[in-house]
Design a protein around this motif. Structure first.
Motif, PDB file in Angstrom:
ATOM      1  N   ALA A   1      11.770  -8.509   6.612  1.00 47.14           N
ATOM      2  CA  ALA A   1      12.029  -6.834   7.061  1.00 47.14           C
ATOM      3  C   ALA A   1      11.855  -6.386   5.655  1.00 47.14           C
ATOM      4  O   ALA A   1      12.678  -6.626   4.832  1.00 47.14           O
ATOM      5  CB  ALA A   1      13.565  -7.039   7.557  1.00 47.14           C
ATOM      6  N   THR A   2      10.818  -5.491   5.609  1.00 49.60           N
ATOM      7  CA  THR A   2      10.352  -4.626   4.363  1.00 49.60           C
ATOM      8  C   THR A   2      11.102  -3.693   4.023  1.00 49.60           C
ATOM      9  O   THR A   2      11.141  -3.072   2.750  1.00 49.60           O
ATOM     10  CB  THR A   2       8.779  -4.595   4.322  1.00 49.60           C
ATOM     11  OG1 THR A   2       8.539  -3.998   5.587  1.00 49.60           O
ATOM     12  CG2 THR A   2       8.191  -6.008   4.455  1.00 49.60           C
ATOM     13  N   ALA A   3      11.604  -2.782   4.953  1.00 48.33           N
ATOM     14  CA  ALA A   3      12.357  -1.574   4.786  1.00 48.33           C
ATOM     15  C   ALA A   3      13.611  -1.416   5.832  1.00 48.33           C
ATOM     16  O   ALA A   3      13.533  -1.920   6.736  1.00 48.33           O
ATOM     17  CB  ALA A   3      11.426  -0.211   4.822  1.00 48.33           C
TER      18      ALA A   3
ATOM     19  N   PHE B   1      11.537  -3.452  -0.045  1.00 46.79           N
ATOM     20  CA  PHE B   1      11.185  -4.829  -0.789  1.00 46.79           C
ATOM     21  C   PHE B   1      10.696  -4.356  -2.043  1.00 46.79           C
ATOM     22  O   PHE B   1      10.847  -5.199  -3.043  1.00 46.79           O
ATOM     23  CB  PHE B   1      10.260  -5.597   0.054  1.00 46.79           C
ATOM     24  CG  PHE B   1       8.849  -5.334   0.082  1.00 46.79           C
ATOM     25  CD1 PHE B   1       8.101  -6.074  -1.242  1.00 46.79           C
ATOM     26  CD2 PHE B   1       8.259  -4.582   0.983  1.00 46.79           C
ATOM     27  CE1 PHE B   1       6.855  -5.816  -1.027  1.00 46.79           C
ATOM     28  CE2 PHE B   1       6.826  -4.306   0.883  1.00 46.79           C
ATOM     29  CZ  PHE B   1       6.156  -4.890  -0.216  1.00 46.79           C
ATOM     30  N   LYS B   2       9.948  -3.184  -2.077  1.00 45.41           N
ATOM     31  CA  LYS B   2       9.231  -2.801  -3.336  1.00 45.41           C
ATOM     32  C   LYS B   2      10.174  -2.787  -4.391  1.00 45.41           C
ATOM     33  O   LYS B   2       9.912  -2.745  -5.740  1.00 45.41           O
ATOM     34  CB  LYS B   2       8.476  -1.565  -3.224  1.00 45.41           C
ATOM     35  CG  LYS B   2       7.478  -1.852  -2.405  1.00 45.41           C
ATOM     36  CD  LYS B   2       6.239  -0.766  -2.565  1.00 45.41           C
ATOM     37  CE  LYS B   2       5.172  -0.912  -1.485  1.00 45.41           C
ATOM     38  NZ  LYS B   2       5.257  -0.703  -0.094  1.00 45.41           N
ATOM     39  N   ASP B   3      11.685  -2.588  -4.145  1.00 47.26           N
ATOM     40  CA  ASP B   3      12.557  -2.672  -5.584  1.00 47.26           C
ATOM     41  C   ASP B   3      12.490  -3.775  -6.183  1.00 47.26           C
ATOM     42  O   ASP B   3      12.730  -3.968  -7.447  1.00 47.26           O
ATOM     43  CB  ASP B   3      14.118  -2.452  -4.796  1.00 47.26           C
ATOM     44  CG  ASP B   3      14.222  -0.942  -4.351  1.00 47.26           C
ATOM     45  OD1 ASP B   3      13.834  -0.156  -4.955  1.00 47.26           O
ATOM     46  OD2 ASP B   3      15.003  -0.753  -3.359  1.00 47.26           O
TER      47      ASP B   3
ATOM     48  N   SER C   1       1.982  -6.486   6.635  1.00 47.81           N
ATOM     49  CA  SER C   1       1.187  -6.485   5.288  1.00 47.81           C
ATOM     50  C   SER C   1       0.214  -4.949   5.287  1.00 47.81           C
ATOM     51  O   SER C   1      -0.235  -4.751   6.530  1.00 47.81           O
ATOM     52  CB  SER C   1       0.298  -7.477   5.517  1.00 47.81           C
ATOM     53  OG  SER C   1       1.132  -8.732   5.006  1.00 47.81           O
ATOM     54  N   GLY C   2       0.020  -4.596   4.122  1.00 46.96           N
ATOM     55  CA  GLY C   2      -0.798  -3.568   3.896  1.00 46.96           C
ATOM     56  C   GLY C   2      -1.725  -3.626   2.824  1.00 46.96           C
ATOM     57  O   GLY C   2      -2.782  -4.221   2.982  1.00 46.96           O
ATOM     58  N   ASN C   3      -1.179  -3.511   1.466  1.00 52.66           N
ATOM     59  CA  ASN C   3      -1.988  -4.053   0.592  1.00 52.66           C
ATOM     60  C   ASN C   3      -2.178  -5.496   0.072  1.00 52.66           C
ATOM     61  O   ASN C   3      -2.776  -6.135  -0.543  1.00 52.66           O
ATOM     62  CB  ASN C   3      -1.495  -3.394  -0.852  1.00 52.66           C
ATOM     63  CG  ASN C   3      -2.805  -2.828  -1.434  1.00 52.66           C
ATOM     64  OD1 ASN C   3      -4.124  -2.950  -1.413  1.00 52.66           O
ATOM     65  ND2 ASN C   3      -2.339  -2.480  -2.885  1.00 52.66           N
ATOM     66  N   VAL C   4      -1.314  -6.250   0.910  1.00 46.19           N
ATOM     67  CA  VAL C   4      -1.436  -7.945   0.927  1.00 46.19           C
ATOM     68  C   VAL C   4      -0.707  -8.404  -0.183  1.00 46.19           C
ATOM     69  O   VAL C   4      -1.041  -9.562  -0.379  1.00 46.19           O
ATOM     70  CB  VAL C   4      -2.638  -8.430   1.380  1.00 46.19           C
ATOM     71  CG1 VAL C   4      -2.713  -9.942   1.663  1.00 46.19           C
ATOM     72  CG2 VAL C   4      -3.357  -7.694   2.684  1.00 46.19           C
ATOM     73  N   GLY C   5      -0.201  -7.507  -1.060  1.00 49.26           N
ATOM     74  CA  GLY C   5       0.821  -8.149  -1.905  1.00 49.26           C
ATOM     75  C   GLY C   5       1.842  -9.092  -1.715  1.00 49.26           C
ATOM     76  O   GLY C   5       1.978 -10.147  -2.257  1.00 49.26           O
ATOM     77  N   ASN C   6       2.704  -8.593  -0.666  1.00 48.57           N
ATOM     78  CA  ASN C   6       3.934  -9.391  -0.477  1.00 48.57           C
ATOM     79  C   ASN C   6       3.476 -10.749   0.084  1.00 48.57           C
ATOM     80  O   ASN C   6       3.956 -11.927  -0.190  1.00 48.57           O
ATOM     81  CB  ASN C   6       4.810  -8.396   0.592  1.00 48.57           C
ATOM     82  CG  ASN C   6       6.036  -8.984   0.554  1.00 48.57           C
ATOM     83  OD1 ASN C   6       6.589  -9.661  -0.110  1.00 48.57           O
ATOM     84  ND2 ASN C   6       6.800  -8.349   1.551  1.00 48.57           N
ATOM     85  N   ALA C   7       2.467 -10.894   0.985  1.00 49.37           N
ATOM     86  CA  ALA C   7       1.749 -11.999   1.597  1.00 49.37           C
ATOM     87  C   ALA C   7       1.247 -12.965   0.470  1.00 49.37           C
ATOM     88  O   ALA C   7       1.252 -14.107   0.816  1.00 49.37           O
ATOM     89  CB  ALA C   7       1.087 -11.598   2.816  1.00 49.37           C
TER      90      ALA C   7
ATOM     91  N   GLY D   1       4.418   7.515  -1.089  1.00 51.41           N
ATOM     92  CA  GLY D   1       5.668   7.157  -0.444  1.00 51.41           C
ATOM     93  C   GLY D   1       6.629   6.249  -1.384  1.00 51.41           C
ATOM     94  O   GLY D   1       7.106   6.533  -2.057  1.00 51.41           O
ATOM     95  N   ASP D   2       6.625   5.022  -0.724  1.00 49.93           N
ATOM     96  CA  ASP D   2       7.739   3.989  -1.089  1.00 49.93           C
ATOM     97  C   ASP D   2       7.736   3.562  -2.467  1.00 49.93           C
ATOM     98  O   ASP D   2       8.810   3.534  -3.186  1.00 49.93           O
ATOM     99  CB  ASP D   2       7.571   2.912  -0.269  1.00 49.93           C
ATOM    100  CG  ASP D   2       8.469   2.901   0.968  1.00 49.93           C
ATOM    101  OD1 ASP D   2       9.024   4.043   1.062  1.00 49.93           O
ATOM    102  OD2 ASP D   2       8.631   2.031   1.745  1.00 49.93           O
ATOM    103  N   THR D   3       6.355   3.515  -2.949  1.00 52.63           N
ATOM    104  CA  THR D   3       6.288   3.015  -4.218  1.00 52.63           C
ATOM    105  C   THR D   3       7.208   3.870  -5.374  1.00 52.63           C
ATOM    106  O   THR D   3       7.617   3.167  -6.218  1.00 52.63           O
ATOM    107  CB  THR D   3       4.979   2.714  -4.508  1.00 52.63           C
ATOM    108  OG1 THR D   3       4.540   1.694  -3.709  1.00 52.63           O
ATOM    109  CG2 THR D   3       4.710   2.155  -6.065  1.00 52.63           C
TER     110      THR D   3
END
Ligand code: PLP
Length: 415
Positions: free
Chosen positions: A365-367, A103-105, A238-244, A130-132
């Motif tokens: 679905a994030t990845a 989703f970071k795209d 959620s990790g850094n909670v930006g998406n939420a 990683g992903d970023t």
């Protein structure tokens, strides 16, 4: 009245969207948030790019990028975000059809499309584990007047992650640092602290706290809520909670969203905070869902700015935590129950849902699971086809440069 962006800490001047995106972190150490949320209740459904343009227009009113907003949305948001039915009341929002299959795209491509239309030349520096980094590299590759330096720990990323960082030529430079992730971060900080070099290079960051990455993510929640029609809750790994946080912002704009569920791995500062009201950041622990290995989620500062009272937060937000053994079990169970293969991050959302089957829910679905084949394939007993956009990147040569973990080495390498 135009919408500006203010710091969560209240000690920095308000800026327009473009200026806040170029700035990254506010000068008082806070994060930029909108001064108010426009009412988007009457927004029309459409393609992702169309919904994004309608949703974001009030934030761009008066901004230097206002005339470009439509073009930015079409440039950045040119891949599908399908909402797939899992059962009568559960859907899966697939955010992994972009170039690097996560989703970071979305945020990275939106930011790149903005920066490509602002003052240049620019140099973007990012440290990544990683992903970023892959999403940033792909999004900025080939953009005129923008140089990109990606720093990653030489030994610290998986083979597929490495390929996505190192396959670029032209304006994107990948540096394999002889050190760990913290060394990469220290070098980026040192680069920003070197005033002369910072000014000469017009250094800018593109990390996940950037408002230019966060705000456009509200668009896929608006798009999915409108397509779904029956006021779903969104269940968000959620990790850094930006998406939420972006989902909370879409809800604050009046979109038909019931609740937001933040599903964590074994790193549990958010679920513990919701349970006992005590904010306790802590060192992160390594899990199978490694893009969520965050012990001090920085975007909680934005969430708590929106809901300063924990009682109000609890009315809207719920959180859960899933350990690695349960992640494995839920990947198998989701396959049996719904016929889908999930990545380890998305499995935390499945874990929440499989225990609470009531109400309308959209699992995010994030990845793509093929990014985590070494975890997923042994569980499901078959090999996963690699999505074509990812396969194309994986087939390219490694063009990275290995450097020592010091600023001077980076400065020499970037010229
Ligand atoms: C970054 C990431 C997350 C966590 O998103 P946040 O916005 O940091 O909460 C979840 N899943 C995947 C695959 C990611 O790359």
């Amino acid at each position: 009245m135009t919408i500006a962006f203010r710091s969560t800490r209240g000690e920095a001047p308000e800026l327009s969207f473009s200026r806040a995106a170029l700035r990254g972190l506010a000068p008082d150490g806070g994060l930029y948030v909108p001064t108010r949320f426009p009412d988007a209740e009457a927004i029309q459904a459409g393609s992702l790019a169309e919904v994004a343009e309608r949703l974001l227009a009030p934030f761009f009113a008066g901004d230097e990028l206002e005339p470009e907003l439509g073009a930015i949305c079409r440039d950045a948001l040119d891949f599908p975000v399908p909402l797939r039915s899992l059962d009568a009341h559960t859907r899966l929002l697939e955010l992994f059809h972009g170039p690097t299959a996560a989703f970071k795209d979305v945020g990275a491509r939106f930011l790149a499309a903005c920066f490509a239309r602002l003052d240049r030349p620019l140099t973007i520096l990012v440290a990544t584990s990683g992903d970023t980094g892959g999403a940033i590299a792909s999004a900025f590759h080939g953009r005129d007047g923008i140089e990109v330096g990606i720093l990653f720990p030489e030994e610290g990323v998986s083979a597929r992650q490495r390929a996505q960082l190192t396959c670029w030529d032209g304006n994107v430079h990948a540096f394999a640092v002889r050190g760990v992730f913290d060394d990469c971060q220290r070098m980026v900080k040192a680069a920003f602290a070197d005033e002369a070099w910072r000014a000469a290079k017009n250094l800018t960051s593109a990390n996940s706290i950037n408002i230019g990455r966060l705000l456009p993510q509200a668009a896929y929640y608006a798009h999915a809520a409108l397509a779904h029609g029956r006021r779903p809750s969104f269940v968000i790994p959620s990790g850094n909670v930006g998406n939420a946080c972006a989902a909370l912002w879409a809800r604050a704009m009046g979109l038909p969203i019931e609740r937001i569920v933040m599903t964590a791995n074994a790193n549990r500062p958010v679920p513990d905070f919701l349970a006992d009201g005590d904010w306790q950041p802590r060192p992160s622990v390594a899990t199978l869902a490694n893009a969520m290995d965050v012990g001090n989620p920085s975007n909680m500062e934005r969430v708590r700015d929106l809901y300063p009272e924990i009682a109000a937060l609890r009315e809207v937000v719920e959180a859960s935590s899933t350990d690695d053994a349960t992640i494995r079990r839920r990947i198998v169970e989701a396959r049996e129950r719904w016929g889908v293969v999930l990545c380890p991050h998305t499995a935390t959302a499945a874990d929440w849902r499989l225990d609470r089957p009531d109400g309308e829910a959209v699992l995010v679905a994030t990845a793509h699971p093929a990014k985590f084949e070494s975890v997923v394939e042994p569980l499901i007993g078959e090999s996963l086809p690699v999505p074509p956009q990812l396969a194309e990147l994986l087939g390219r040569p490694d063009r990275s440069t290995t450097i020592d973990a010091e600023l001077a080495a980076l400065q020499r390498a970037l010229g």
